[in-house]
Design an enzyme around this catalytic site. Structure first.
Site, PDB file in Angstrom:
ATOM      1  N   PHE A   1      -6.668  -1.741   5.534  1.00 47.10           N
ATOM      2  CA  PHE A   1      -8.012  -1.592   4.975  1.00 47.10           C
ATOM      3  C   PHE A   1      -8.242  -2.415   3.717  1.00 47.10           C
ATOM      4  CE2 PHE A   1      -6.131   2.793   3.889  1.00 47.10           C
ATOM      5  CZ  PHE A   1      -5.698   2.451   2.623  1.00 47.10           C
TER       6      PHE A   1
ATOM      7  N   HIS B   1      -8.454   8.746  -3.167  1.00 45.10           N
ATOM      8  CA  HIS B   1      -7.761   9.330  -4.327  1.00 45.10           C
ATOM      9  C   HIS B   1      -6.400   8.704  -4.588  1.00 45.10           C
ATOM     10  CE1 HIS B   1      -5.241  12.794  -2.311  1.00 45.10           C
ATOM     11  NE2 HIS B   1      -5.108  11.663  -1.674  1.00 45.10           N
TER      12      HIS B   1
END
Length: 334
Positions: A226, A244
């Site tokens: 990604f 996170h």
């Protein structure tokens, strides 16, 4: 009504927390809870089965029983309590093992270093980033993934209960792991098709998991980093507990790649803990320190998520809380 402890006594409980967490680790490592599923066993039998020193194992078990983890009978035998049930395989055993493993302890020992320098504690302790280290240490990686899978599983149904996926024909789960969340969503929405976009190291396990769920005709697994490129073509994109792990700069890179893969007006769903304002207790405020130590990541407030999304070309339309410790943050591609 129980009288509240005075401040110094409360502080001592926190200071001495390892006096409980480390005996929990010993019991988890030895698999004591699973040995007691069929009923109470004497300390001698537990010691023989685990190959441990009976008198010292007794002292550990006695300490745990004093705080409600296991229960001791008069004949020095022990049995399960509701809390001890949580230390069985398939429950919180892997979590107890991971958070008390020596490699995890070494990272946390460098928290002060992080606070002073802004650098990552895990990298100070081990010399390389956590995900690279885990790739080189498969036993630790298996424990890490098992603990995280259990934590995530409890939130999967909460996500489906909170968010209406109706109208989404194809959903891509970016960094979707082995596909457990995708399988839950596809089970709840039988006409939907899914795509799991994951690293090559996870692809094989994800395909096998989807096959065992009988969803291979409706779910594709695609190799994806990604940080480089995200496969286009879906109606909506999902990321669960991805952001996170990373600082704002890295998150903007991930979100930017999502934006390039998406069409205007379509949703990006981020499942994350959202830190509440004020002094109220929130697991997210403690988890924030865990992700800081492990990789320099962070949990965020709603305002911080809005800033992050808007600077990446998204508008947050809704933040939907669930009955677990996560929310579904719906961002629309501008």
């Amino acid at each position: 009504m129980r009288t509240p402890l005075p401040p110094h006594a409360q502080m001592m409980q926190f200071i001495l927390g390892t006096w409980i967490s480390k005996p929990i680790y010993v019991a988890a490592e030895l698999g004591i809870a699973d040995m007691l599923v069929d009923g109470a066993k004497s300390i001698d039998e537990l010691a023989r089965t685990t190959g441990t020193h009976g008198p010292l194992l007794y002292r550990v078990m006695r300490a745990l029983a004093s705080v409600g983890i296991f229960s001791e009978a008069g004949d020095r035998s022990f049995e399960l309590t509701p809390m001890a049930e949580c230390l069985k395989d398939g429950a919180l055993r892997s979590t107890a093992l991971m958070f008390n493993a020596d490699w995890h302890d070494k990272a946390w020992e460098n928290l002060l270093y992080s606070v002073r320098t802004g650098e990552v504690a895990f990298e100070k302790a081990h010399g390389i980033p956590a995900f690279d280290w885990l790739e080189k240490n498969p036993r630790a990686a298996a424990l890490y993934h098992e603990a995280n899978a259990f934590k995530a599983a409890s939130s999967h149904r909460a996500i489906i209960d909170a968010y209406d996926f109706s109208g989404i024909n194809t959903l891509t789960d970016v960094g979707g792991g082995h596909g457990a969340l995708m399988a839950e969503i596809l089970g709840a929405y039988p006409v939907m098709k899914g795509v799991i976009a994951e690293l090559r190291t996870v692809e094989k396990e994800a395909r096998e998991f989807i096959r065992t769920k009988g969803l291979d005709a409706r779910c594709e697994v695609i190799e994806c980093d990604f940080f480089k490129e995200i496969p286009p073509g879906s109606d909506a994109y999902l990321m669960s507990n991805i952001l996170h792990d990373w600082n704002d700069e890295a998150c903007r890179s991930i979100l930017g790649n999502c934006r390039r893969a998406m069409r205007p007006g379509f949703p990006l769903l981020a499942v994350e803990a959202v830190i509440p304002p004020g002094n109220e207790f929130s697991v997210a405020k403690l988890l924030d320190l865990e992700v800081l130590v492990m990789g320099g990541g962070r949990e965020r407030t709603e305002a911080e998520f809005r800033d992050l999304f808007e600077s990446s070309g998204f508008t947050i339309s809704r933040v939907i809380p669930t009955h677990e410790n996560v929310s579904v943050i719906e961002g629309i591609r501008a």
